[in-house]
Design a protein around this motif. Sequence first.
Motif, PDB file in Angstrom:
ATOM      1  N   ASN A  23       4.216   4.205 -32.779  1.00 43.79           N
ATOM      2  CA  ASN A  23       5.590   4.658 -32.594  1.00 43.79           C
ATOM      3  C   ASN A  23       6.327   4.747 -33.926  1.00 43.79           C
ATOM      4  O   ASN A  23       7.091   5.695 -34.179  1.00 43.79           O
ATOM      5  CB  ASN A  23       6.334   3.708 -31.658  1.00 43.79           C
ATOM      6  CG  ASN A  23       5.789   3.769 -30.243  1.00 43.79           C
ATOM      7  OD1 ASN A  23       5.157   4.763 -29.851  1.00 43.79           O
ATOM      8  ND2 ASN A  23       6.006   2.703 -29.470  1.00 43.79           N
ATOM      9  N   ALA A  24       6.116   3.732 -34.789  1.00 45.77           N
ATOM     10  CA  ALA A  24       6.761   3.742 -36.105  1.00 45.77           C
ATOM     11  C   ALA A  24       6.261   4.913 -36.932  1.00 45.77           C
ATOM     12  O   ALA A  24       7.030   5.583 -37.640  1.00 45.77           O
ATOM     13  CB  ALA A  24       6.504   2.425 -36.827  1.00 45.77           C
ATOM     14  N   ALA A  25       4.965   5.185 -36.843  1.00 47.19           N
ATOM     15  CA  ALA A  25       4.400   6.304 -37.599  1.00 47.19           C
ATOM     16  C   ALA A  25       4.968   7.635 -37.107  1.00 47.19           C
ATOM     17  O   ALA A  25       5.301   8.531 -37.892  1.00 47.19           O
ATOM     18  CB  ALA A  25       2.876   6.300 -37.477  1.00 47.19           C
ATOM     19  N   ALA A  26       5.088   7.774 -35.790  1.00 43.75           N
ATOM     20  CA  ALA A  26       5.640   9.013 -35.232  1.00 43.75           C
ATOM     21  C   ALA A  26       7.077   9.225 -35.674  1.00 43.75           C
ATOM     22  O   ALA A  26       7.493  10.348 -35.997  1.00 43.75           O
ATOM     23  CB  ALA A  26       5.557   8.965 -33.705  1.00 43.75           C
ATOM     24  N   THR A  27       7.845   8.119 -35.682  1.00 38.21           N
ATOM     25  CA  THR A  27       9.242   8.213 -36.137  1.00 38.21           C
ATOM     26  C   THR A  27       9.305   8.654 -37.590  1.00 38.21           C
ATOM     27  O   THR A  27      10.134   9.502 -37.972  1.00 38.21           O
ATOM     28  CB  THR A  27       9.945   6.862 -35.963  1.00 38.21           C
ATOM     29  OG1 THR A  27       9.934   6.511 -34.579  1.00 38.21           O
ATOM     30  CG2 THR A  27      11.374   6.916 -36.465  1.00 38.21           C
ATOM     31  N   LYS A  28       8.437   8.066 -38.418  1.00 38.18           N
ATOM     32  CA  LYS A  28       8.441   8.411 -39.843  1.00 38.18           C
ATOM     33  C   LYS A  28       8.058   9.872 -40.057  1.00 38.18           C
ATOM     34  O   LYS A  28       8.667  10.584 -40.884  1.00 38.18           O
ATOM     35  CB  LYS A  28       7.480   7.496 -40.596  1.00 38.18           C
ATOM     36  CG  LYS A  28       7.547   7.627 -42.099  1.00 38.18           C
ATOM     37  CD  LYS A  28       8.926   7.220 -42.611  1.00 38.18           C
ATOM     38  CE  LYS A  28       8.996   7.259 -44.123  1.00 38.18           C
ATOM     39  NZ  LYS A  28      10.363   6.923 -44.617  1.00 38.18           N
ATOM     40  N   VAL A  29       7.051  10.329 -39.311  1.00 38.50           N
ATOM     41  CA  VAL A  29       6.636  11.730 -39.441  1.00 38.50           C
ATOM     42  C   VAL A  29       7.790  12.665 -39.064  1.00 38.50           C
ATOM     43  O   VAL A  29       8.056  13.676 -39.730  1.00 38.50           O
ATOM     44  CB  VAL A  29       5.411  12.012 -38.564  1.00 38.50           C
ATOM     45  CG1 VAL A  29       5.155  13.523 -38.446  1.00 38.50           C
ATOM     46  CG2 VAL A  29       4.185  11.332 -39.151  1.00 38.50           C
ATOM     47  N   ARG A  30       8.486  12.300 -37.979  1.00 34.79           N
ATOM     48  CA  ARG A  30       9.609  13.125 -37.546  1.00 34.79           C
ATOM     49  C   ARG A  30      10.718  13.146 -38.612  1.00 34.79           C
ATOM     50  O   ARG A  30      11.309  14.186 -38.913  1.00 34.79           O
ATOM     51  CB  ARG A  30      10.168  12.607 -36.229  1.00 34.79           C
ATOM     52  CG  ARG A  30      11.280  13.485 -35.649  1.00 34.79           C
ATOM     53  CD  ARG A  30      11.688  13.054 -34.252  1.00 34.79           C
ATOM     54  NE  ARG A  30      12.231  11.699 -34.248  1.00 34.79           N
ATOM     55  CZ  ARG A  30      11.578  10.629 -33.779  1.00 34.79           C
ATOM     56  NH1 ARG A  30      10.337  10.773 -33.288  1.00 34.79           N
ATOM     57  NH2 ARG A  30      12.137   9.430 -33.800  1.00 34.79           N
TER      58      ARG A  30
END
Length: 560
Positions: free
Chosen positions: A51-58
């Motif tokens: 989830n943290a990685a997805a947020t960062k990518v976004r």
Amino acid sequence: MVTWGEVVRWSPAPLAELVGVLNGRYQQLMGCADELRASGVPKGWSGPAANAAATKVRELGEAAEELAAEGAMLRRAAGDVSDAVSGVLNGVREAENLAAAREFLIADDGTIVDQGPPPVCTPSDPDGSLVTAERQRIAAELRDRVHEVLRSADDVDNDFCAVLDRILSNHVIDGDGTSLAAAGNAGWSLGSLTIPAPPPAGAAPADNAAWWATLSPAQRTVLARDHPELIGPRDGLPTEARDHANRVLLDRTRANLAGQRTELQHRIDGLRRTAGGDIVLNDRAAYERLTEQLADIEGKLRGVDAIYDRLNHPVNGQPAYLLKIDADVAGKAIVAAGNPDTAQNVATFVPGTGSGLDDIGGNIQRSDLMLEQARRAGSASTAVITWVGYDAPATIPDAASTRYADQAEQPLHDFQDGLRIAHQGPAAHTTVIGHSYGSTAVGQTARDQGLAADDVVFVGSPGVGVEHADELRLDGVPPGEAGKHVFSSNAPTDPVPALTNFDLPYADGLDPLGPDPTTPWFGGQTFESDPGDPRHSHSQYWDRGSSSLKAMGEIIAGNR
């Protein structure tokens, strides 16, 4: 508020260089689009880290989109500003060249300083008043130019600051997760600068010319394409620019008139019904009103077609230029045979009662005849303008009133002043010719406003608004000497001057339009007109081979 001292030091070069740098960086960023699109959370990965990685990518994607929008916005704005600055500096150069040529200085705060020598008294200017008036006119024109340059500079400066403020706020676009290209396109559209607005309608020709000088070629092209109505009728602008804009307006005028004609015909047809083979009118009053309106529209369309014909067919090698088109009331149009910006001899012909768009073709033909005659008189470079720039009286009874001439004064004064300002090279020899009530309009303008003309001509005049030629004010003509530059003629059988003038010195003040300018006590110069046919002599001053036409050609050529 930008000062003159700051504007003269502006340069478009650094901004042009910035555009080049930004283009390179923008293309590099666009090259990352595929990588950003491919990045994301691997399939099957879940949990807090995923989830943290997805947020960062976004967040990285949104930041990249914002950066793309900001970069596109800045490079568009920098390019527009570089272009606008080149226009502003052109306005600076024109103002400073005029100042230097006339021995003026523009100070850093925009103040106009007269550095010329004191006026020298001459036999033609014994008190130096003409020189003083000319210096005051130049100073006023320079102030107008400085004002317009600074107004345009402020407009450019404020627009660019608004773009920079938006970029610095980091909120050029709302992140919607589309693509870098879409973000860049959005930023590009937001980075465009407005074109400095023109002076208000009715502004002095010097203001119009000063504004035009501050526009870059690209800005002028955009205005001509998108807003020809801001250019076409504006006195003081170059003839070719006005002609280009007015041809667009002419197309619109014809389409509008054609639409009105179709609608009127449809309404007229709706008032008819056939009964026993006879046409019966349901509403005769409405029918007559509509048919009158239809005749008016068809007359204007004939005038528009006559303008098209002259624009598309040079006469004796002379092209035509459209300087105004307006279908309101009786309609107005200004058509130049030859380019007045470059001609050495320029004449403006003002027709009288009944003039409008419907009979513009005949008046254009008269101008062409005067141009031809001026060339025969030795004028190698000539332009003659048909000026139907006012609402002339429609009938002879209407022509007893001065109100039509009153309304013509400012437009005619500004038009002539605009010709002077737009002219290229040494000043032209200018003549203004008034026929019938047109002579009243010319005379009143010279009386009340002054007229940028070397000579005036009155033919078939019912009166020119003054009792003596020296009451007319012509630019550059000393007080008391106007009579040497005023020419008039009446055909012996012309009923208009015969029926509208008392021809008695003691009765001159009783005539609302003024006395006959051909009388000896008026103080002007006269020339011969042929007797002509009493039924048509009022319009025969332009007959080929006539004495009056030859004389007008001589005057236009500067030979009298």
